[in-house]
Design an enzyme around this catalytic site. Structure first.
Site, short mmCIF file in Angstrom:
data_model
loop_
_atom_site.label_atom_id
_atom_site.label_comp_id
_atom_site.label_asym_id
_atom_site.label_seq_id
_atom_site.Cartn_x
_atom_site.Cartn_y
_atom_site.Cartn_z
N LEU A 209 37.71 52.10 34.27
CA LEU A 209 36.82 50.73 33.35
C LEU A 209 37.33 50.06 33.95
O LEU A 209 35.63 48.56 33.61
CB LEU A 209 36.87 51.39 32.47
CG LEU A 209 36.26 52.49 30.97
CD1 LEU A 209 36.63 51.88 29.83
CD2 LEU A 209 35.63 52.32 30.85
N HIS A 210 37.92 49.58 34.94
CA HIS A 210 38.33 48.62 35.88
C HIS A 210 37.78 47.25 35.72
O HIS A 210 37.43 45.58 36.08
CB HIS A 210 36.35 48.21 37.13
CG HIS A 210 36.43 50.12 37.60
ND1 HIS A 210 35.76 50.07 37.38
CD2 HIS A 210 37.24 49.93 38.54
CE1 HIS A 210 35.12 51.56 38.21
NE2 HIS A 210 36.72 51.41 39.38
N CYS A 211 38.78 47.34 33.87
CA CYS A 211 38.77 46.27 33.60
C CYS A 211 37.80 46.08 32.69
O CYS A 211 37.35 44.28 32.61
CB CYS A 211 39.61 45.25 33.59
SG CYS A 211 41.48 45.44 34.77
N ALA A 212 36.65 46.20 32.92
CA ALA A 212 35.40 45.60 32.30
C ALA A 212 34.04 46.32 31.76
O ALA A 212 33.35 47.40 31.80
CB ALA A 212 34.20 45.63 33.99
N PRO A 213 35.14 47.62 30.46
CA PRO A 213 34.69 48.30 28.99
C PRO A 213 32.59 48.27 29.75
O PRO A 213 31.99 48.59 29.01
CB PRO A 213 35.59 48.04 28.24
CG PRO A 213 36.32 46.37 28.19
CD PRO A 213 35.89 46.66 29.93
#
Length: 254
Positions: A209-213
């Site tokens: 999720l790349h710290c971007a949910p």
């Protein structure tokens, strides 16, 4: 969109210059003008984590009040480094106070920049690494770095687009993005693709999720996320082709 979201009570407009998931570069000069027009005293804050060192940024022309950036990405410094540009019209209070090493007469944190926001001992080794990275960028040229990465992104986009079952997320042209490409492979969770690339092809990517949910919710990749490949100045055509070929093999085995 930003202007429409603003109200007379808006005091801060904060956005990323570029999405760390989709690679999309935002027109900060246009947005900065709208913030001034609609917001008056509103502060315009830009996160340049994905663009500084690759994209030219003119804070005065874009009317950026606060620009935050790390040193460990395209600036090629060590982790734990970075910077914060603060325009003269903005007053910031320090979040941490302590000795500055530059003015020991004051019993409290000095009020002038940069000492106001630099309490404590500096990461001198990290700063030295950041200096070396900046010198390399200055010697190489921002245009040369940008052209190299744009060409690589175009090559990767073309390679992935030719693989059945692969979905590319974000702009399909390299001119609208930085060298960050997120994609999904039909039949696989992103974590599985990442593990296969690591163990079978010796290729490192970042799945999840790349710290971007919220971004992944918006593009329909939540909760598994997507696979993200990050290209850089030292990435080669052979590296890009190896990734595209590996993804083709993974997709064919699904």
């Amino acid at each position: 969109v930003v202007a429409a979201a603003m109200t007379p009570a808006t005091r801060l407009v904060a956005l990323t210059h570029c999405s760390n998931v989709l690679g999309t570069v935002q027109p900060i000069a246009e947005i900065g003008a709208r913030v001034r027009e609609r917001g008056g005293d509103a502060v315009f804050l830009v996160d340049a984590a994905q663009t500084i060192g690759v994209e030219p940024i003119d804070v005065e022309a874009a009317q950026v009040d606060v620009l935050a950036f790390p040193g460990h990405k395209a600036l090629m410094g060590y982790p734990g480094t970075g910077g914060l540009y603060v325009a003269p019209r903005v007053e910031l209070a320090p979040w941490r106070e302590g000795g500055t090493g530059g003015d020991s007469k004051h019993p409290v944190q000095p009020g002038e920049y940069p000492h106001r926001l630099e309490g404590g001992t500096h990461n001198t080794i990290g700063i030295a690494s950041l200096k070396a990275g900046l010198e390399f960028i200055a010697a190489t040229g921002l245009d040369a770095i940008r052209q190299h990465e744009t060409r690589l992104v175009s090559r990767l986009l073309d390679g992935l687009a030719a693989v059945p079952g692969v979905t590319i997320h974000g702009p399909r042209t390299a001119q609208r993005r930085v060298a960050t490409v997120a994609f999904s492979v039909k039949g696989y969770a992103s974590q599985d693709v990442g593990a296969i690339l690591d163990t079978s092809f010796d290729i490192a990517v970042r799945p999840g999720l790349h710290c971007a949910p919220y971004c992944h919710q918006a593009i329909g990749t939540y909760p598994d996320g997507a696979v993200r490949a990050s290209l850089g100045y030292f990435t080669t055509d052979a590296d890009v082709d190896a990734l595209a070929d590996a993804i083709a093999q993974v997709a064919a085995a699904s």
